[in-house]
Design an enzyme around this catalytic site. Structure first.
Site, short mmCIF file in Angstrom:
data_model
loop_
_atom_site.label_atom_id
_atom_site.label_comp_id
_atom_site.label_asym_id
_atom_site.label_seq_id
_atom_site.Cartn_x
_atom_site.Cartn_y
_atom_site.Cartn_z
N ARG A 290 0.84 -1.19 0.00
CA ARG A 290 0.00 0.00 0.00
C ARG A 290 0.88 1.25 0.00
O ARG A 290 2.04 1.20 0.41
CB ARG A 290 -0.93 0.01 1.22
CG ARG A 290 -1.90 -1.16 1.24
CD ARG A 290 -2.74 -1.16 2.50
NE ARG A 290 -3.67 -2.28 2.53
CZ ARG A 290 -3.39 -3.49 3.03
NH1 ARG A 290 -2.18 -3.71 3.55
NH2 ARG A 290 -4.28 -4.44 3.01
N LYS B 118 -2.11 -2.03 7.71
CA LYS B 118 -3.54 -1.77 7.84
C LYS B 118 -4.20 -2.71 8.84
O LYS B 118 -5.09 -2.31 9.59
CB LYS B 118 -4.20 -1.91 6.46
CG LYS B 118 -5.69 -1.61 6.45
CD LYS B 118 -6.25 -1.70 5.04
CE LYS B 118 -7.74 -1.39 5.02
NZ LYS B 118 -8.30 -1.48 3.65
N HIS C 274 -3.81 2.77 -5.92
CA HIS C 274 -4.22 1.51 -5.29
C HIS C 274 -4.59 0.45 -6.33
O HIS C 274 -4.61 -0.75 -6.01
CB HIS C 274 -5.40 1.75 -4.35
CG HIS C 274 -5.64 0.62 -3.40
ND1 HIS C 274 -4.83 0.37 -2.32
CD2 HIS C 274 -6.60 -0.36 -3.38
CE1 HIS C 274 -5.27 -0.69 -1.66
NE2 HIS C 274 -6.34 -1.14 -2.28
N ARG D 59 -2.35 -2.80 -6.81
CA ARG D 59 -2.52 -4.02 -6.03
C ARG D 59 -3.56 -4.94 -6.66
O ARG D 59 -3.35 -6.15 -6.79
CB ARG D 59 -2.93 -3.67 -4.58
CG ARG D 59 -1.77 -3.15 -3.75
CD ARG D 59 -2.22 -2.53 -2.44
NE ARG D 59 -3.02 -3.41 -1.62
CZ ARG D 59 -2.56 -4.37 -0.81
NH1 ARG D 59 -1.25 -4.60 -0.76
NH2 ARG D 59 -3.38 -5.09 -0.08
N HIS E 129 -3.17 -9.82 2.76
CA HIS E 129 -4.57 -10.10 3.06
C HIS E 129 -4.64 -11.26 4.02
O HIS E 129 -3.82 -12.18 3.99
CB HIS E 129 -5.34 -10.45 1.78
CG HIS E 129 -5.56 -9.27 0.89
ND1 HIS E 129 -5.94 -9.39 -0.43
CD2 HIS E 129 -5.45 -7.93 1.13
CE1 HIS E 129 -6.06 -8.19 -0.97
NE2 HIS E 129 -5.76 -7.29 -0.04
N TYR F 2 -2.97 -22.62 10.27
CA TYR F 2 -1.80 -23.49 10.25
C TYR F 2 -0.75 -23.07 9.23
O TYR F 2 0.16 -23.80 8.94
CB TYR F 2 -2.24 -24.93 9.99
CG TYR F 2 -3.01 -25.51 11.15
CD1 TYR F 2 -2.35 -25.88 12.32
CD2 TYR F 2 -4.39 -25.62 11.10
CE1 TYR F 2 -3.05 -26.39 13.40
CE2 TYR F 2 -5.10 -26.13 12.19
CZ TYR F 2 -4.43 -26.52 13.32
OH TYR F 2 -5.13 -27.00 14.40
#
Length: 405
Positions: free
Chosen positions: A243, A270, A334, A337, A360, A369
């Protein structure tokens, strides 16, 4: 007959020393001085209302509040008690009066609620208040603001072509008034009465640059007259998939060029989770050049304004893009991305690894896991994406992007 308290004097007060436990020394008429273990001394007023002992009210610290001033406050409150009125409510009413206007209350709200929030969040809130809310509503008493006033403010913002800022302004006012209600300063929230969808909708952007457009954007960057560090910044933004604020506020201490990694701390992310960026060959070459340009600054992109060592503002890259002669329509930074995610999925790379590369959150059992966090796959992805971007740039003759050895 109850023993009468001996009036305090300044000499006696100054002689009071802290003990292992805090203790109280009485003056007269319910006034007392509490001596804390730290040595500080606090004036308090103890009273009964309608025959019931009430919690002591705090007057303030000695010597900031003198003995004479403490006695004057005691006398004011004692007069209220004599009339059957609560001095505590008088204190609360005085606080309400002090925070009467939207402008004054906004300052108190900022001071209490913004510390600890991200810098970008704080900047956004302060800008909204300074640019729109306070010039329009700042002088109004807090309790006098009506839904119609908030709606009129939002309509003014929408009229200049900023519907989403109008919605964000409504949301800021809603949070601010929720805070005021919780503290008994107002009874209703004028912003909450406005349905958000009637102001604007939070439409998610879906803009994805085509292969051709990626090349057009990056060639325009290097053909422009913007400063070389900003050209490198825009290129890094494209190939690292981070970002904007994560890039502009980055420091050299976060980057290990030998290992080819960039570790962004949680407080700058973020989602408040640390993020590792695996640096492609192109990213490392950009950073090597940038290292020479940034001098001794702690930051990759030091501000050219002022003497303090600080990074460029988050708006600097936006301004740089606006200075480009782009034929690419409706492009914002942006979009890099989303563009990377879309093309990498089309290349057949694992979705989970792409999501991790974009910082994310992966939901479900895979996220729980996923200890290795797809490190090797992410290295491969980052190099593949940088190669892809470079291929689009090389689709036409441009000035060399990297210095030749």
């Amino acid at each position: 007959m109850p023993r009468q308290a001996t009036p305090l004097t300044d000499t006696k007060i100054k002689s009071l020393k802290p003990k292992a436990d805090r203790y109280r020394v009485s003056d007269t008429g319910g006034l007392l001085l509490e001596v804390m273990t730290s040595g500080s001394k606090i004036w308090r007023y103890r009273y009964q209302l309608h025959g019931v002992r009430q919690p002591a009210l705090t007057i303030g610290n000695y010597p900031e509040i003198s003995l004479a001033d403490a006695r004057r406050q005691r006398d004011e409150w004692a007069a209220l008690v004599a009339k059957g009125e609560s001095p505590k409510r008088a204190v609360q009413a005085a606080k309400v009066e002090k925070l009467n206007t939207v402008s004054v209350f906004a300052e108190a709200w900022i001071a209490e609620q913004l510390p600890g929030k991200s810098e970008s969040y704080q900047t956004t809130i302060r800008r909204i208040l300074a640019k729109d809310v306070l010039p329009w509503l700042g002088g109004m008493p807090l309790a006098d603001v009506k839904p119609a006033d908030v709606l009129e403010l939002c309509d003014r913002i929408k009229s200049r072509g900023s519907p989403k800022i109008a919605l964000l302004t409504r949301n800021v006012l809603k949070r601010m008034y929720d805070f005021a209600i919780a503290r008994g300063l107002v009874e209703s929230n004028p912003a909450a009465a406005l349905v958000a969808r009637f102001i604007a909708t939070e439409e998610s952007r879906t803009r994805v640059l085509s292969e051709k457009e990626i090349g057009e954007v990056m060639r325009a960057v290097y053909a422009s007259d913007i400063r070389r560090p900003l050209k490198l910044a825009l290129h890094l933004l494209a190939v690292t998939m981070v970002r904007k604020a994560e890039l502009t506020e980055s420091t050299w201490s976060e980057i290990d060029l030998d290992a080819g990694i960039w570790d962004i701390p949680a407080e700058r992310m973020k989602k408040d989770q640390p993020h590792r960026v695996y640096l492609s060959r192109q990213a490392k070459e950009l950073l090597i050049e940038l290292r020479a340009l940034s001098g001794r600054s702690l930051y990759l992109f030091p501000s050219s304004r002022g003497e303090a060592d600080r990074p460029i503002s988050k708006s600097t890259l936006n301004q740089a893009v606006r200075a480009l002669s782009l034929d690419v329509q409706h492009f914002v930074l942006h979009d890099f991305r989303r563009t990377a995610s879309t093309h990498l999925h089309e290349m057949g790379f694992p979705s989970d690894a792409i999501e991790k590369a974009l910082a994310h959150k992966i939901v479900g059992i895979k996220g729980v896991y996923n200890r290795a966090e797809y490190a090797e796959q992410r290295r491969t992805i980052m190099q593949a994406w940088a190669d892809f971007v470079q291929a689009q740039i090389d689709g036409a003759k441009v000035i060399p992007l990297f210095k030749q050895a």
